[in-house]
Scaffold this motif. Structure first.
Motif, short mmCIF file in Angstrom:
data_model
loop_
_atom_site.label_atom_id
_atom_site.label_comp_id
_atom_site.label_asym_id
_atom_site.label_seq_id
_atom_site.Cartn_x
_atom_site.Cartn_y
_atom_site.Cartn_z
N VAL A 177 0.82 -1.22 0.00
CA VAL A 177 0.00 0.00 0.00
C VAL A 177 0.85 1.27 0.00
O VAL A 177 0.80 2.08 -0.92
CB VAL A 177 -0.92 0.01 1.25
CG1 VAL A 177 -1.67 1.32 1.36
CG2 VAL A 177 -1.90 -1.15 1.21
N VAL A 232 0.16 0.94 13.35
CA VAL A 232 0.45 -0.05 12.32
C VAL A 232 0.48 0.68 10.96
O VAL A 232 0.35 0.08 9.91
CB VAL A 232 -0.60 -1.19 12.35
CG1 VAL A 232 -0.29 -2.29 11.32
CG2 VAL A 232 -0.63 -1.85 13.73
N VAL A 270 5.58 -0.25 13.28
CA VAL A 270 6.37 0.53 12.32
C VAL A 270 7.22 1.56 13.05
O VAL A 270 6.85 2.04 14.12
CB VAL A 270 5.42 1.23 11.31
CG1 VAL A 270 4.87 0.24 10.30
CG2 VAL A 270 4.29 1.96 12.03
#
Ligand SMILES: NC(=O)c1ccc[n+]([C@@H]2O[C@H](COP(=O)([O-])OP(=O)(O)OC[C@H]3O[C@@H](n4cnc5c(N)ncnc54)[C@H](O)[C@@H]3O)[C@@H](O)[C@H]2O)c1
Ligand SMILES: O=C(O)[C@H](O)COP(=O)(O)O
Length: 529
Positions: free
Chosen positions: A74, A230, A257
């Protein structure tokens, strides 16, 4: 014939490689290692990456043949989309491939953070049976604040509903009614921060979102808050989060992350209140299979010169089958237009008339622009950078559509106004069952010629003997005429000769013809690539 080269710079699923098949030369490199990546880009047509490869302006410049960058996932924060667009390189991602996995990972971290699952697990494996230390909190009755109610934020909201939570969100780009349909109340960032027991981040990383949750915001949260990220590292300021947890202003965090990845030595890892995973949101077999196959399909389409639905830097929507044959026609008309104009127009209309106008024909405008600039700039012109080239040159482009086409079933016209106010136009159609490309109008003169590789248009005062002179001069230079048409406005008025010839007409021959017949203008067009 040499096969197009696809460079796979990070792990790609077997299914993705299988979709690429044998039509490409597939090479592998470690995209995170610049000393490997940059030289490997020298002759590649396509590049496939995940999040560890920085596809910046330097990388794009190192790949002169590059036509498409595909992100098997993404987030595009590791791809310089602007630099790619300038270079005419298409950028695609797989926008829905891993959203379920990312949403599930979010749930895992929310629950793990609420119940200290990871910490208790580590302690027990270390031989410690500690129950009171790892007392957690329930989700039931709590307020969950979602930052970014996009694809993943919405899946998270859906999955949290059965836990009996109250859902609030900050997303200024989403209509409140859409959020309400999902049972989520949209609030300001300040309100979400003040009310939430859990804050879960699902924003893209951008100039606006970087550091969005910083020291100031972490002074306004409830001390019981748990923060889950996330999305992308850096949206929650790691230093500020560390201090807030240390000072008891934040109860815990679940992080997938990090601002700099790979990250193995964050001070946050020293805190028992933090549960962390190494960017595993998309790391499921299902997500990787979907990401791999989706980008492999997009790469195939892009390298075949077709429209790619997942392209992020190409304007326009999905292309209907009925519209596709119009693309080479519009491109050809754009090239003829530039040859006729001899300069770039200040105003350009791309007109699409007839049955196809019922479809989304924005791509026809792109194809026409691609043709218009094809012989104007040195660099390759693609659907990606053609609108940018028009903008850079101050060309005001408009798409005009109409279902009304009295003479032809469908007709495309490229019409422009030049700096001195002159108007130039060329129209074309696809004729008959074999859909043969025909030019049917030039500067208002009706005609019907098949645009072969070499064309010539001469405008002159209508009088006898001109066709003979033109034929004679071309014959003298060994140039064979394939077809010729003469059109005029009124008898003795202005006339136009349209010629297709078997070889290019050299400039000095064209000048001689113009001079001998006293033509107002003479334009040659060479459409071979
Ligand atoms: N951890 C992982 O492995 C993993 C996996 C997939 C996606 N992601 C990341 O998750 C994030 C969300 O992905 P998505 O597919 O849901 O994206 P999305 O584009 O569908 O949703 C993002 C939402 O954020 C909103 N938004 C954008 N800018 C904003 C701003 N400045 N302020 C407030 N709201 C803003 C948008 O309106 C949109 O609704 C991205 O950062 C993506 O890279 C991470
Ligand atoms: O944006 C994404 O798609 C996720 O962060 C996944 O990144 P990855 O493909 O590097 O796992």
């Amino acid at each position: 014939m040499t096969k197009p080269v696809v460079l796979v710079a990070e792990e790609l699923s077997e299914a993705g490689l299988a979709v690429l098949g044998a039509d490409f030369e597939v090479r592998h490199t470690d995209g995170a290692d610049r000393s490997q990546l940059l030289p490997a880009l020298a002759d590649v047509d396509a590049l496939i990456v995940r999040s560890a490869t920085q596809v910046d302006a330097e990388a794009i410049a190192a790949a002169p043949k590059l036509r498409v960058v595909a992100r098997a996932g993404v987030g595009l924060d590791n791809v310089d989309v602007e630099a790619a667009t300038k270079a005419g390189v298409m950028v695609v991602n797989a926008p829905t491939s891993n959203i379920t996995s990312a949403a599930e990972q979010t749930l895992a971290l929310i629950l793990a953070s609420a119940r200290n699952t990871a910490q208790a697990h580590a302690a027990l494996k270390n031989g410690e049976w500690k129950r009171s230390k790892y007392t957690g909190v329930e989700l039931d009755g709590k307020v969950v604040g979602i930052l970014g109610l996009g694809k993943i934020g919405q899946l998270v909201a859906q999955r949290l509903q059965p836990f009996g939570v109250e859902l609030i969100a900050y997303d200024p780009y989403l209509p409140p009614a859409r959020a309400a349909q999902m049972g989520v109340k949209l609030l300001s960032l300040e309100e979400v921060i003040r009310q939430a027991d859990f804050i879960t981040v699902h924003l893209p990383k951008s100039k606006e979102t970087l550091g969005l949750i910083g020291d100031k915001e972490l002074h306004e949260v409830k001390p019981s808050v748990r923060i889950i990220n996330v999305a992308r590292g850096g949206i929650v300021d790691e230093g500020a989060l560390y201090t807030a947890i240390k000072e008891g202003r934040v109860a815990g965090a679940g992080l997938d992350v990090f601002a700099k990845e790979p990250c193995t030595d964050s001070p946050l890892f020293e805190l028992d209140q933090v549960v962390a995973t190494p960017h595993l949101g998309a790391s499921t077999h299902e997500a990787q299979e979907k990401a791999g196959t989706q980008v492999a399909r997009s790469v195939k389409l892009a390298l075949a010169g077709e429209f790619v639905p997942d392209a992020v830097n190409v304007q326009g929507g999905a292309v209907a089958e009925e519209v596709k044959p119009g693309l080479p026609l519009a491109e050809k008309l754009g090239r003829v237009f530039t040859a006729l104009a001899g300069e770039v127009a200040t105003k350009l209309d791309v007109e699409v008339r007839g049955e196809i106008a019922a479809h989304d024909v924005r791509v026809i405008e792109l194809a026409a622009l691609k043709g218009v600039f094809n012989d104007v700039v040195e660099d390759s012109v693609t659907y990606v950078n053609a609108p940018l080239l028009a903008k850079e040159r101050g060309v005001n482009v408009e798409l005009v559509t109409s279902s009304d086409s009295p003479l032809w079933r469908n007709v495309v016209t490229v019409r422009g106004v030049l700096a001195d106010g002159r108007q130039v136009s060329v129209s074309g159609t696809l004729s008959g069952p074999r859909q043969i490309t025909k030019i049917v109008e030039v500067n208002g003169y009706e005609m019907e010629i098949e645009p072969t590789e070499h064309l010539c248009f001469l405008t002159y005062a209508d009088r006898p003997g001109i066709v003979g002179v033109v034929g004679h001069l071309l014959g003298e230079h060994g140039i064979n005429i394939a077809s010729m048409q003469v059109a005029r406005d009124v008898k003795g008025g202005k006339a136009l000769i349209a010629l297709t010839v078997d070889s290019a007409i050299p400039a000095e021959v064209a000048e001689q013809i113009v001079s001998e017949i006293g033509a107002e203008s003479g334009r040659t067009v060479d459409l071979e690539d």
